[in-house]
Scaffold this active site. Structure first.
Site, PDB file in Angstrom:
ATOM      1  N   LYS A   1      -2.575  16.953 -60.376  1.00 31.75           N
ATOM      2  CA  LYS A   1      -1.262  16.305 -60.047  1.00 31.75           C
ATOM      3  C   LYS A   1      -1.416  15.041 -59.533  1.00 31.75           C
ATOM      4  O   LYS A   1      -0.529  14.033 -60.074  1.00 31.75           O
ATOM      5  CB  LYS A   1      -0.709  17.325 -58.932  1.00 31.75           C
ATOM      6  N   ASN A   2      -2.391  14.812 -58.667  1.00 32.49           N
ATOM      7  CA  ASN A   2      -2.560  13.460 -58.132  1.00 32.49           C
ATOM      8  C   ASN A   2      -3.114  12.558 -58.899  1.00 32.49           C
ATOM      9  O   ASN A   2      -3.221  11.300 -58.779  1.00 32.49           O
ATOM     10  CB  ASN A   2      -3.262  13.580 -56.732  1.00 32.49           C
TER      11      ASN A   2
ATOM     12  N   ASP B   1       5.475  14.849 -48.064  1.00 34.62           N
ATOM     13  CA  ASP B   1       5.120  16.056 -47.390  1.00 34.62           C
ATOM     14  C   ASP B   1       5.397  15.889 -45.798  1.00 34.62           C
ATOM     15  O   ASP B   1       5.151  15.214 -45.144  1.00 34.62           O
ATOM     16  CB  ASP B   1       3.737  16.711 -47.459  1.00 34.62           C
TER      17      ASP B   1
ATOM     18  N   ASP C   1      -6.666  17.968 -48.313  1.00 36.60           N
ATOM     19  CA  ASP C   1      -6.031  19.000 -49.229  1.00 36.60           C
ATOM     20  C   ASP C   1      -6.671  20.359 -49.205  1.00 36.60           C
ATOM     21  O   ASP C   1      -6.012  21.368 -49.797  1.00 36.60           O
ATOM     22  CB  ASP C   1      -5.711  18.484 -50.605  1.00 36.60           C
TER      23      ASP C   1
HETATM   24  N1  EPU Z   1      -2.441   5.252 -44.353  1.00 29.23           N
HETATM   25  C1  EPU Z   1      -2.040   4.438 -43.492  1.00 29.23           C
HETATM   26  N2  EPU Z   1      -1.493   3.272 -44.165  1.00 29.23           N
HETATM   27  C2  EPU Z   1      -1.354   2.997 -45.418  1.00 29.23           C
HETATM   28  C3  EPU Z   1      -1.772   4.126 -46.512  1.00 29.23           C
HETATM   29  C4  EPU Z   1      -2.284   5.337 -45.811  1.00 29.23           C
HETATM   30  O1  EPU Z   1      -2.118   4.385 -42.369  1.00 29.23           O
HETATM   31  O2  EPU Z   1      -0.782   1.973 -45.897  1.00 29.23           O
HETATM   32  C5  EPU Z   1      -3.233   6.558 -43.764  1.00 29.23           C
HETATM   33  C6  EPU Z   1      -2.148   7.742 -44.019  1.00 29.23           C
HETATM   34  O3  EPU Z   1      -1.155   8.008 -43.127  1.00 29.23           O
HETATM   35  C7  EPU Z   1      -3.274   8.881 -44.007  1.00 29.23           C
HETATM   36  C8  EPU Z   1      -4.565   8.150 -44.544  1.00 29.23           C
HETATM   37  O4  EPU Z   1      -4.332   6.729 -44.513  1.00 29.23           O
HETATM   38  O5  EPU Z   1      -3.463   9.082 -42.538  1.00 29.23           O
HETATM   39  C9  EPU Z   1      -4.732   8.598 -45.871  1.00 29.23           C
HETATM   40  O6  EPU Z   1      -3.833   8.449 -46.680  1.00 29.23           O
HETATM   41  P1  EPU Z   1      -3.905   8.154 -48.445  1.00 29.23           P
HETATM   42  O7  EPU Z   1      -3.109   6.950 -48.579  1.00 29.23           O
HETATM   43  O8  EPU Z   1      -5.310   8.140 -48.672  1.00 29.23           O
HETATM   44  O9  EPU Z   1      -3.038   9.415 -48.805  1.00 29.23           O
HETATM   45  P2  EPU Z   1      -1.907   9.252 -49.759  1.00 29.23           P
HETATM   46  O10 EPU Z   1      -2.214   8.312 -51.101  1.00 29.23           O
HETATM   47  O11 EPU Z   1      -0.616   9.217 -49.392  1.00 29.23           O
HETATM   48  C10 EPU Z   1      -3.148  11.165 -51.434  1.00 29.23           C
HETATM   49  C11 EPU Z   1      -2.541  12.456 -52.091  1.00 29.23           C
HETATM   50  C12 EPU Z   1      -2.409  13.659 -50.860  1.00 29.23           C
HETATM   51  C13 EPU Z   1      -3.744  13.554 -50.113  1.00 29.23           C
HETATM   52  C14 EPU Z   1      -4.208  12.323 -49.640  1.00 29.23           C
HETATM   53  C15 EPU Z   1      -5.629  12.224 -49.088  1.00 29.23           C
HETATM   54  C16 EPU Z   1      -1.427  11.973 -53.940  1.00 29.23           C
HETATM   55  C17 EPU Z   1      -0.033  12.068 -54.490  1.00 29.23           C
HETATM   56  N3  EPU Z   1      -1.390  12.619 -52.751  1.00 29.23           N
HETATM   57  O12 EPU Z   1      -1.998  10.805 -50.385  1.00 29.23           O
HETATM   58  O13 EPU Z   1      -2.303  14.876 -51.744  1.00 29.23           O
HETATM   59  O14 EPU Z   1      -3.662  14.585 -49.080  1.00 29.23           O
HETATM   60  O15 EPU Z   1      -4.495  11.232 -50.794  1.00 29.23           O
HETATM   61  O16 EPU Z   1      -6.678  12.533 -49.870  1.00 29.23           O
HETATM   62  O17 EPU Z   1      -2.235  11.617 -54.672  1.00 29.23           O
HETATM   63  C18 EPU Z   1      -1.189  16.834 -52.079  1.00 29.23           C
HETATM   64  O18 EPU Z   1      -1.749  16.759 -53.291  1.00 29.23           O
HETATM   65  O19 EPU Z   1      -0.668  17.735 -51.571  1.00 29.23           O
HETATM   66  C19 EPU Z   1      -1.632  15.644 -51.188  1.00 29.23           C
HETATM   67  C20 EPU Z   1      -0.864  15.578 -49.899  1.00 29.23           C
END
Ligand code: EPU
Length: 448
Positions: free
Chosen positions: A51-52, A149, A337
Protein backbone atom coordinates in the site's frame (compact mmCIF):
# COMPACT_ATOMS: atom_id res chain seq x y z
CA UNK A 1 14.50 9.43 18.80
CA UNK A 2 12.60 10.44 21.89
CA UNK A 3 9.14 11.59 22.71
CA UNK A 4 10.43 15.15 22.50
CA UNK A 5 11.07 14.72 18.73
CA UNK A 6 8.32 14.40 16.17
CA UNK A 7 5.89 13.11 18.80
CA UNK A 8 5.29 16.69 19.91
CA UNK A 9 2.31 18.35 18.24
CA UNK A 10 3.65 20.87 15.78
CA UNK A 11 2.33 24.38 15.57
CA UNK A 12 3.18 24.38 11.87
CA UNK A 13 0.40 22.86 9.81
CA UNK A 14 -0.45 20.36 12.53
CA UNK A 15 -3.01 17.76 11.48
CA UNK A 16 -5.10 15.58 13.70
CA UNK A 17 -8.55 14.10 13.90
CA UNK A 18 -10.30 10.95 12.85
CA UNK A 19 -10.78 9.54 9.40
CA UNK A 20 -14.19 10.09 7.86
CA UNK A 21 -16.42 7.23 8.99
CA UNK A 22 -18.04 6.59 5.62
CA UNK A 23 -15.10 5.81 3.39
CA UNK A 24 -15.90 3.53 0.50
CA UNK A 25 -14.36 0.07 0.60
CA UNK A 26 -12.51 -1.42 -2.35
CA UNK A 27 -14.21 -4.75 -1.62
CA UNK A 28 -17.68 -3.33 -1.42
CA UNK A 29 -18.33 -2.03 1.99
CA UNK A 30 -17.40 -4.14 4.95
CA UNK A 31 -18.32 -2.98 8.40
CA UNK A 32 -17.52 -5.95 10.64
CA UNK A 33 -15.02 -8.77 10.78
CA UNK A 34 -16.09 -11.80 12.78
CA UNK A 35 -13.34 -14.08 14.05
CA UNK A 36 -13.76 -17.36 15.86
CA UNK A 37 -10.51 -18.37 17.51
CA UNK A 38 -8.97 -21.76 18.02
CA UNK A 39 -7.67 -23.12 14.72
CA UNK A 40 -3.93 -23.28 14.14
CA UNK A 41 -2.88 -21.91 10.75
CA UNK A 42 -1.42 -24.04 7.97
CA UNK A 43 -0.81 -23.54 4.25
CA UNK A 44 0.10 -20.83 1.79
CA UNK A 45 -1.04 -17.24 1.41
CA UNK A 46 0.05 -14.73 -1.25
CA UNK A 47 0.96 -11.25 -0.07
CA UNK A 48 -0.27 -8.30 -2.14
CA UNK A 49 1.56 -5.18 -3.32
CA UNK A 50 2.65 -2.62 -0.73
CA UNK A 51 0.00 0.00 0.00
CA UNK A 52 2.58 2.53 1.10
CA UNK A 53 4.52 2.10 -2.11
CA UNK A 54 1.59 1.91 -4.55
CA UNK A 55 0.07 5.17 -3.27
CA UNK A 56 3.30 7.08 -3.92
CA UNK A 57 3.89 5.45 -7.31
CA UNK A 58 0.42 6.54 -8.42
CA UNK A 59 1.22 10.11 -7.26
CA UNK A 60 4.60 10.01 -9.05
CA UNK A 61 2.90 9.41 -12.39
CA UNK A 62 1.74 13.06 -12.27
CA UNK A 63 5.34 14.08 -12.97
CA UNK A 64 5.14 13.26 -16.69
CA UNK A 65 2.54 13.04 -19.41
CA UNK A 66 1.98 9.55 -20.77
CA UNK A 67 0.70 6.03 -20.24
CA UNK A 68 1.59 4.08 -17.08
CA UNK A 69 0.94 0.45 -16.19
CA UNK A 70 1.38 -0.47 -12.53
CA UNK A 71 1.36 -4.17 -11.61
CA UNK A 72 0.78 -5.74 -8.19
CA UNK A 73 -1.24 -2.75 -6.96
CA UNK A 74 -3.53 -3.77 -4.06
CA UNK A 75 -7.27 -3.18 -4.61
CA UNK A 76 -7.85 -1.31 -1.39
CA UNK A 77 -9.77 1.82 -0.44
CA UNK A 78 -6.71 4.08 -0.15
CA UNK A 79 -5.64 3.21 -3.71
CA UNK A 80 -9.17 3.96 -4.94
CA UNK A 81 -8.98 7.32 -3.15
CA UNK A 82 -5.58 8.16 -4.63
CA UNK A 83 -6.96 7.22 -8.07
CA UNK A 84 -9.80 9.69 -7.45
CA UNK A 85 -7.26 12.38 -6.54
CA UNK A 86 -5.55 11.83 -9.91
CA UNK A 87 -8.88 11.91 -11.74
CA UNK A 88 -9.56 15.28 -10.10
CA UNK A 89 -6.40 16.60 -11.76
CA UNK A 90 -7.61 15.38 -15.17
CA UNK A 91 -5.94 11.94 -15.41
CA UNK A 92 -7.67 8.74 -16.46
CA UNK A 93 -7.17 5.84 -14.02
CA UNK A 94 -8.64 2.37 -14.50
CA UNK A 95 -8.16 -1.27 -13.54
CA UNK A 96 -7.37 -3.69 -16.33
CA UNK A 97 -7.89 -7.42 -15.82
CA UNK A 98 -4.90 -9.63 -16.71
CA UNK A 99 -4.23 -13.35 -16.34
CA UNK A 100 -2.61 -12.78 -12.95
CA UNK A 101 -3.53 -9.72 -10.86
CA UNK A 102 -5.36 -6.67 -12.23
CA UNK A 103 -3.16 -3.78 -13.29
CA UNK A 104 -3.71 -0.09 -12.66
CA UNK A 105 -3.49 1.85 -15.92
CA UNK A 106 -2.98 5.61 -15.69
CA UNK A 107 -3.07 8.13 -18.53
CA UNK A 108 -1.65 11.52 -17.62
CA UNK A 109 -2.56 14.33 -20.04
CA UNK A 110 -0.31 17.16 -21.21
CA UNK A 111 -2.09 19.62 -18.92
CA UNK A 112 -3.22 18.75 -15.41
CA UNK A 113 -5.14 20.77 -12.85
CA UNK A 114 -2.88 21.20 -9.74
CA UNK A 115 -5.65 20.74 -7.20
CA UNK A 116 -6.36 18.00 -4.65
CA UNK A 117 -9.86 18.58 -3.25
CA UNK A 118 -10.83 18.43 0.41
CA UNK A 119 -13.49 15.73 -0.06
CA UNK A 120 -10.78 13.24 -1.07
CA UNK A 121 -7.73 14.46 0.81
CA UNK A 122 -9.42 14.59 4.21
CA UNK A 123 -9.95 10.85 4.01
CA UNK A 124 -6.34 9.68 3.84
CA UNK A 125 -3.03 10.98 5.02
CA UNK A 126 -0.96 9.74 2.04
CA UNK A 127 -2.70 12.30 -0.19
CA UNK A 128 -0.12 14.86 0.97
CA UNK A 129 2.47 13.26 -1.35
CA UNK A 130 0.64 14.84 -4.25
CA UNK A 131 2.18 18.18 -3.22
CA UNK A 132 5.73 17.53 -4.52
CA UNK A 133 4.73 16.14 -7.94
CA UNK A 134 2.15 18.89 -8.59
CA UNK A 135 4.62 21.63 -7.66
CA UNK A 136 7.34 20.15 -9.84
CA UNK A 137 5.06 19.61 -12.82
CA UNK A 138 2.83 22.72 -12.65
CA UNK A 139 4.77 25.25 -10.59
CA UNK A 140 1.88 25.38 -8.15
CA UNK A 141 -0.34 23.14 -6.04
CA UNK A 142 -3.53 23.61 -4.06
CA UNK A 143 -3.91 20.70 -1.65
CA UNK A 144 -6.38 20.48 1.22
CA UNK A 145 -4.81 19.63 4.57
CA UNK A 146 -4.80 15.84 4.81
CA UNK A 147 -6.63 13.58 7.24
CA UNK A 148 -5.32 10.17 8.19
CA UNK A 149 -5.33 7.57 10.88
CA UNK A 150 -6.58 8.55 14.25
CA UNK A 151 -3.30 8.25 16.10
CA UNK A 152 -2.35 11.71 17.13
CA UNK A 153 -1.17 14.92 15.52
CA UNK A 154 0.56 14.37 12.19
CA UNK A 155 2.25 17.61 11.18
CA UNK A 156 3.76 18.29 7.76
CA UNK A 157 6.30 20.90 8.78
CA UNK A 158 9.22 18.87 7.37
CA UNK A 159 7.49 18.57 3.98
CA UNK A 160 6.93 22.33 3.91
CA UNK A 161 10.46 23.19 5.06
CA UNK A 162 12.11 20.84 2.55
CA UNK A 163 10.04 22.03 -0.39
CA UNK A 164 10.67 25.60 0.80
CA UNK A 165 14.41 24.98 0.54
CA UNK A 166 13.85 24.05 -3.11
CA UNK A 167 12.21 27.45 -3.63
CA UNK A 168 8.49 26.79 -2.96
CA UNK A 169 6.40 29.39 -1.17
CA UNK A 170 3.35 28.46 0.95
CA UNK A 171 0.21 30.08 2.22
CA UNK A 172 -2.97 28.70 3.74
CA UNK A 173 -6.11 29.71 1.86
CA UNK A 174 -9.54 28.48 3.01
CA UNK A 175 -8.11 25.22 4.44
CA UNK A 176 -5.93 24.58 1.41
CA UNK A 177 -2.15 24.70 1.26
CA UNK A 178 -1.38 26.89 -1.71
CA UNK A 179 2.19 26.27 -2.86
CA UNK A 180 3.91 28.12 -5.67
CA UNK A 181 7.30 27.62 -7.25
CA UNK A 182 7.90 29.14 -10.65
CA UNK A 183 11.28 27.35 -10.71
CA UNK A 184 12.48 24.77 -8.19
CA UNK A 185 16.22 24.82 -7.56
CA UNK A 186 18.25 21.95 -6.08
CA UNK A 187 19.49 22.36 -2.51
CA UNK A 188 21.08 20.46 0.39
CA UNK A 189 18.32 19.41 2.79
CA UNK A 190 18.88 17.87 6.20
CA UNK A 191 15.74 16.26 7.65
CA UNK A 192 15.54 16.50 11.43
CA UNK A 193 13.85 13.08 11.44
CA UNK A 194 13.72 10.51 8.60
CA UNK A 195 10.07 11.16 7.75
CA UNK A 196 8.72 8.85 5.06
CA UNK A 197 6.26 11.35 3.59
CA UNK A 198 8.65 14.34 3.71
CA UNK A 199 11.41 12.32 2.00
CA UNK A 200 8.96 11.29 -0.74
CA UNK A 201 7.58 14.79 -1.33
CA UNK A 202 11.01 16.40 -1.51
CA UNK A 203 12.29 13.57 -3.71
CA UNK A 204 9.41 13.91 -6.18
CA UNK A 205 9.84 17.70 -6.35
CA UNK A 206 13.61 17.55 -6.76
CA UNK A 207 13.68 15.24 -9.79
CA UNK A 208 12.55 18.16 -11.97
CA UNK A 209 14.43 20.91 -10.05
CA UNK A 210 17.41 22.71 -11.57
CA UNK A 211 20.78 21.42 -10.34
CA UNK A 212 21.56 18.91 -7.60
CA UNK A 213 19.52 18.16 -4.46
CA UNK A 214 20.94 16.16 -1.56
CA UNK A 215 18.49 14.83 1.07
CA UNK A 216 20.35 13.85 4.22
CA UNK A 217 18.81 11.75 7.01
CA UNK A 218 16.32 10.54 4.39
CA UNK A 219 13.92 7.73 5.28
CA UNK A 220 15.26 4.36 4.09
CA UNK A 221 12.05 2.31 3.86
CA UNK A 222 11.88 -0.21 0.98
CA UNK A 223 8.86 1.73 -0.33
CA UNK A 224 11.13 4.76 -0.89
CA UNK A 225 13.64 2.64 -2.78
CA UNK A 226 10.70 1.41 -4.89
CA UNK A 227 9.68 4.99 -5.62
CA UNK A 228 13.29 5.84 -6.61
CA UNK A 229 13.26 2.88 -8.97
CA UNK A 230 10.13 4.08 -10.78
CA UNK A 231 11.44 7.68 -10.92
CA UNK A 232 14.74 6.51 -12.41
CA UNK A 233 12.81 4.46 -15.01
CA UNK A 234 10.99 7.69 -15.84
CA UNK A 235 14.33 9.36 -16.60
CA UNK A 236 15.22 10.79 -13.19
CA UNK A 237 18.76 10.67 -11.88
CA UNK A 238 18.68 9.52 -8.26
CA UNK A 239 21.64 7.96 -6.48
CA UNK A 240 21.51 6.34 -3.04
CA UNK A 241 18.06 4.69 -3.10
CA UNK A 242 17.53 2.84 0.18
CA UNK A 243 20.25 4.81 1.99
CA UNK A 244 20.07 7.85 4.30
CA UNK A 245 21.55 10.15 1.63
CA UNK A 246 19.70 10.65 -1.64
CA UNK A 247 21.46 12.64 -4.36
CA UNK A 248 19.20 13.84 -7.13
CA UNK A 249 20.42 15.55 -10.28
CA UNK A 250 17.41 17.37 -11.70
CA UNK A 251 16.38 16.73 -15.31
CA UNK A 252 14.33 18.98 -17.61
CA UNK A 253 11.70 16.37 -18.41
CA UNK A 254 10.54 12.87 -17.43
CA UNK A 255 8.59 10.25 -19.36
CA UNK A 256 6.05 7.58 -18.41
CA UNK A 257 7.10 4.04 -17.37
CA UNK A 258 5.68 0.71 -16.18
CA UNK A 259 6.44 -0.76 -12.78
CA UNK A 260 5.66 -3.65 -10.44
CA UNK A 261 5.00 -2.73 -6.81
CA UNK A 262 7.08 -4.45 -4.10
CA UNK A 263 5.28 -6.83 -1.70
CA UNK A 264 3.62 -5.38 1.39
CA UNK A 265 5.84 -6.02 4.40
CA UNK A 266 3.11 -4.95 6.83
CA UNK A 267 0.59 -7.37 5.34
CA UNK A 268 3.34 -10.01 5.59
CA UNK A 269 3.81 -9.11 9.26
CA UNK A 270 0.08 -9.58 9.75
CA UNK A 271 0.28 -13.23 8.60
CA UNK A 272 3.43 -13.81 10.67
CA UNK A 273 1.62 -12.51 13.74
CA UNK A 274 -1.45 -14.59 12.90
CA UNK A 275 0.53 -17.83 12.88
CA UNK A 276 2.46 -16.61 15.94
CA UNK A 277 -0.83 -16.34 17.84
CA UNK A 278 -2.32 -19.65 16.75
CA UNK A 279 0.78 -21.79 16.24
CA UNK A 280 1.27 -23.63 12.95
CA UNK A 281 3.32 -23.50 9.77
CA UNK A 282 2.73 -21.22 6.78
CA UNK A 283 4.39 -19.96 3.61
CA UNK A 284 3.83 -16.34 2.64
CA UNK A 285 4.27 -16.32 -1.13
CA UNK A 286 5.94 -13.26 -2.61
CA UNK A 287 7.15 -11.91 0.77
CA UNK A 288 10.66 -10.43 1.12
CA UNK A 289 12.70 -11.37 4.18
CA UNK A 290 15.24 -8.62 3.42
CA UNK A 291 12.50 -5.98 3.84
CA UNK A 292 11.71 -7.09 7.39
CA UNK A 293 14.83 -8.70 8.81
CA UNK A 294 14.60 -7.02 12.24
CA UNK A 295 10.99 -8.16 12.72
CA UNK A 296 11.92 -11.73 11.74
CA UNK A 297 14.81 -11.61 14.23
CA UNK A 298 12.47 -10.35 16.99
CA UNK A 299 9.91 -13.06 16.27
CA UNK A 300 12.78 -15.57 16.33
CA UNK A 301 13.69 -14.31 19.82
CA UNK A 302 10.06 -14.96 20.78
CA UNK A 303 10.25 -18.58 19.61
CA UNK A 304 9.20 -18.56 15.95
CA UNK A 305 11.30 -19.96 13.13
CA UNK A 306 11.25 -17.85 9.98
CA UNK A 307 13.38 -18.12 6.89
CA UNK A 308 13.37 -17.07 3.25
CA UNK A 309 11.89 -19.73 0.98
CA UNK A 310 11.95 -20.13 -2.80
CA UNK A 311 8.34 -18.89 -2.82
CA UNK A 312 8.70 -16.13 -0.22
CA UNK A 313 8.85 -16.62 3.53
CA UNK A 314 8.43 -19.78 5.60
CA UNK A 315 7.26 -19.49 9.21
CA UNK A 316 6.78 -22.04 11.99
CA UNK A 317 5.31 -21.11 15.38
CA UNK A 318 4.96 -23.15 18.58
CA UNK A 319 1.69 -23.09 20.54
CA UNK A 320 2.95 -20.31 22.84
CA UNK A 321 5.61 -17.63 22.27
CA UNK A 322 7.98 -16.03 24.78
CA UNK A 323 7.78 -12.31 25.58
CA UNK A 324 10.34 -9.78 24.37
CA UNK A 325 10.84 -6.01 24.47
CA UNK A 326 9.90 -4.20 21.27
CA UNK A 327 10.92 -0.56 20.58
CA UNK A 328 9.65 0.94 17.30
CA UNK A 329 12.14 2.83 15.15
CA UNK A 330 12.45 4.15 11.60
CA UNK A 331 13.55 1.56 9.01
CA UNK A 332 15.44 -0.75 9.31
CA UNK A 333 14.23 -0.85 12.94
CA UNK A 334 10.95 -2.39 14.07
CA UNK A 335 8.28 -0.44 12.17
CA UNK A 336 5.58 1.40 14.10
CA UNK A 337 3.11 -0.39 11.81
CA UNK A 338 4.27 -3.75 13.25
CA UNK A 339 3.60 -2.61 16.81
CA UNK A 340 -0.12 -3.49 17.09
CA UNK A 341 0.72 -7.03 15.91
CA UNK A 342 3.57 -7.34 18.39
CA UNK A 343 1.27 -6.25 21.22
CA UNK A 344 -1.32 -8.80 20.08
CA UNK A 345 1.40 -11.49 20.21
CA UNK A 346 2.71 -10.39 23.61
CA UNK A 347 -0.82 -10.43 25.02
CA UNK A 348 -0.68 -14.22 25.21
CA UNK A 349 3.09 -14.81 25.25
CA UNK A 350 4.88 -16.28 28.24
CA UNK A 351 6.28 -13.42 30.38
CA UNK A 352 6.31 -9.63 30.30
CA UNK A 353 7.22 -7.51 27.27
CA UNK A 354 7.67 -3.75 27.05
CA UNK A 355 6.66 -2.04 23.84
CA UNK A 356 7.92 1.50 23.22
CA UNK A 357 6.24 3.52 20.50
CA UNK A 358 8.74 6.11 19.28
CA UNK A 359 7.02 7.45 16.17
CA UNK A 360 3.41 8.38 16.80
CA UNK A 361 1.70 9.78 19.86
CA UNK A 362 -1.73 8.27 20.47
CA UNK A 363 -1.14 4.98 18.70
CA UNK A 364 -2.21 2.91 21.73
CA UNK A 365 -5.98 3.33 21.45
CA UNK A 366 -6.52 -0.26 20.35
CA UNK A 367 -4.99 -1.41 23.65
CA UNK A 368 -8.28 -0.58 25.37
CA UNK A 369 -9.92 -2.95 22.88
CA UNK A 370 -7.40 -5.69 23.67
CA UNK A 371 -8.15 -5.19 27.37
CA UNK A 372 -11.79 -5.92 26.55
CA UNK A 373 -10.52 -9.30 25.38
CA UNK A 374 -8.78 -9.92 28.72
CA UNK A 375 -5.28 -8.64 27.88
CA UNK A 376 -3.18 -7.42 30.81
CA UNK A 377 -1.55 -4.24 29.48
CA UNK A 378 -0.49 -1.05 31.28
CA UNK A 379 0.40 2.04 29.29
CA UNK A 380 2.42 5.04 30.38
CA UNK A 381 3.02 7.77 27.77
CA UNK A 382 4.57 5.88 24.83
CA UNK A 383 5.35 2.65 26.74
CA UNK A 384 3.11 -0.41 27.07
CA UNK A 385 3.88 -3.16 29.57
CA UNK A 386 2.26 -6.36 28.36
CA UNK A 387 1.90 -9.31 30.76
CA UNK A 388 1.00 -12.37 28.76
CA UNK A 389 -2.14 -14.27 29.79
CA UNK A 390 -2.85 -17.90 28.87
CA UNK A 391 -5.67 -17.00 26.51
CA UNK A 392 -7.76 -14.01 25.44
CA UNK A 393 -11.53 -14.23 25.31
CA UNK A 394 -13.48 -13.11 22.26
CA UNK A 395 -15.33 -9.79 22.61
CA UNK A 396 -16.91 -6.94 20.64
CA UNK A 397 -14.12 -4.50 19.77
CA UNK A 398 -13.60 -1.53 17.48
CA UNK A 399 -10.96 -0.85 14.78
CA UNK A 400 -9.53 2.66 15.21
CA UNK A 401 -7.17 2.47 12.23
CA UNK A 402 -5.94 0.03 9.59
CA UNK A 403 -3.29 -1.82 11.60
CA UNK A 404 -5.17 -1.66 14.89
CA UNK A 405 -8.15 -3.34 13.19
CA UNK A 406 -5.99 -6.05 11.64
CA UNK A 407 -4.25 -6.64 14.98
CA UNK A 408 -7.61 -7.18 16.70
CA UNK A 409 -8.41 -9.80 14.06
CA UNK A 410 -5.06 -11.45 14.80
CA UNK A 411 -5.75 -11.38 18.54
CA UNK A 412 -9.17 -12.92 17.89
CA UNK A 413 -7.58 -15.88 16.09
CA UNK A 414 -6.14 -17.10 19.38
CA UNK A 415 -9.03 -16.10 21.61
CA UNK A 416 -11.65 -18.36 23.10
CA UNK A 417 -15.00 -17.74 21.36
CA UNK A 418 -15.97 -15.07 18.84
CA UNK A 419 -14.45 -11.61 18.38
CA UNK A 420 -16.45 -9.03 16.45
CA UNK A 421 -14.37 -6.18 15.06
CA UNK A 422 -16.57 -3.21 14.17
CA UNK A 423 -15.55 -0.18 12.05
CA UNK A 424 -13.81 -2.71 9.82
CA UNK A 425 -13.88 -0.28 6.87
CA UNK A 426 -10.56 0.93 8.29
CA UNK A 427 -9.11 -2.51 7.61
CA UNK A 428 -10.30 -2.37 3.97
CA UNK A 429 -8.26 0.81 3.55
CA UNK A 430 -5.09 -1.26 3.67
CA UNK A 431 -5.97 -4.94 3.13
CA UNK A 432 -7.40 -6.70 0.10
CA UNK A 433 -9.60 -9.51 1.40
CA UNK A 434 -7.93 -10.09 4.79
CA UNK A 435 -10.78 -12.38 5.84
CA UNK A 436 -10.49 -14.52 2.69
CA UNK A 437 -6.72 -14.81 2.93
CA UNK A 438 -6.76 -15.83 6.61
CA UNK A 439 -9.58 -18.28 5.90
CA UNK A 440 -7.36 -19.85 3.23
CA UNK A 441 -4.91 -20.66 6.04
CA UNK A 442 -7.63 -22.40 8.04
CA UNK A 443 -8.79 -19.48 10.20
CA UNK A 444 -12.46 -18.82 10.86
CA UNK A 445 -12.86 -15.17 9.75
CA UNK A 446 -15.83 -13.64 7.95
CA UNK A 447 -16.41 -10.11 6.62
CA UNK A 448 -19.85 -8.54 6.59
N1 EPU B 1 6.46 14.18 11.32
C1 EPU B 1 6.61 15.48 11.70
N2 EPU B 1 6.63 16.43 10.73
C2 EPU B 1 6.52 16.12 9.40
C3 EPU B 1 6.37 14.76 9.02
C4 EPU B 1 6.35 13.82 10.02
O1 EPU B 1 6.74 15.81 12.87
O2 EPU B 1 6.55 17.02 8.56
C5 EPU B 1 6.44 13.15 12.37
C6 EPU B 1 5.11 12.39 12.42
O3 EPU B 1 4.13 13.12 13.14
C7 EPU B 1 5.52 11.10 13.08
C8 EPU B 1 6.92 10.86 12.50
O4 EPU B 1 7.39 12.13 12.05
O5 EPU B 1 5.62 11.28 14.47
C9 EPU B 1 6.96 9.85 11.36
O6 EPU B 1 6.10 10.27 10.30
P1 EPU B 1 6.36 9.91 8.76
O7 EPU B 1 6.33 11.18 7.98
O8 EPU B 1 7.57 9.05 8.64
O9 EPU B 1 5.08 9.04 8.43
P2 EPU B 1 4.06 9.18 7.24
O10 EPU B 1 4.78 9.44 5.96
O11 EPU B 1 2.97 10.10 7.62
C10 EPU B 1 4.17 6.63 6.64
C11 EPU B 1 3.19 5.50 6.46
C12 EPU B 1 2.63 5.06 7.79
C13 EPU B 1 3.79 4.66 8.69
C14 EPU B 1 4.81 5.82 8.80
C15 EPU B 1 6.05 5.47 9.58
C16 EPU B 1 2.24 5.94 4.30
C17 EPU B 1 1.02 6.29 3.52
N3 EPU B 1 2.09 5.93 5.61
O12 EPU B 1 3.43 7.71 7.21
O13 EPU B 1 1.82 3.91 7.53
O14 EPU B 1 3.31 4.35 9.97
O15 EPU B 1 5.24 6.21 7.47
O16 EPU B 1 6.71 4.41 9.01
O17 EPU B 1 3.27 5.64 3.73
C18 EPU B 1 -0.11 2.54 7.62
O18 EPU B 1 0.29 1.99 6.58
O19 EPU B 1 -1.10 2.11 8.27
C19 EPU B 1 0.59 3.73 8.12
C20 EPU B 1 0.10 4.52 9.05
Amino acid sequence: MSASGPLEPSTVLGVSGPVGPDEPSAEGSISRLIVTGGASLEGKVRVGGAKNSALKLVAASLLAEGHYRLCNVPRITDVELMSEVLRATGCSVRWEETESTPELVIDVPARIEPVAPYELVEQFRASIVILGPLLARCGEARVALPGGDDFGPRPIDMHVRGLGELGARFEMVHGYIHATAPALVGSKILLEFPSVGATENILMASVLAGGVTVIDNAAREPEIADLCELLNKMGANIIGAGSATLTIEGVAELHSADHTVIPDRIETATYLAAVGVTGGEIIIEGARHDHMAVLCQKLGEMGMRISPDADGLWALAPSRLRSADCPTLPYPGLATDFMPFLVALLATADGVGIVTENLFAGRFRYIDELRRMGADIHTDTHHAVVRGVERLSGAQVKAHDIRAGAALVVAGLGAEGATIVSDAEHVARGYEDLAGKLSGLGADVAAE
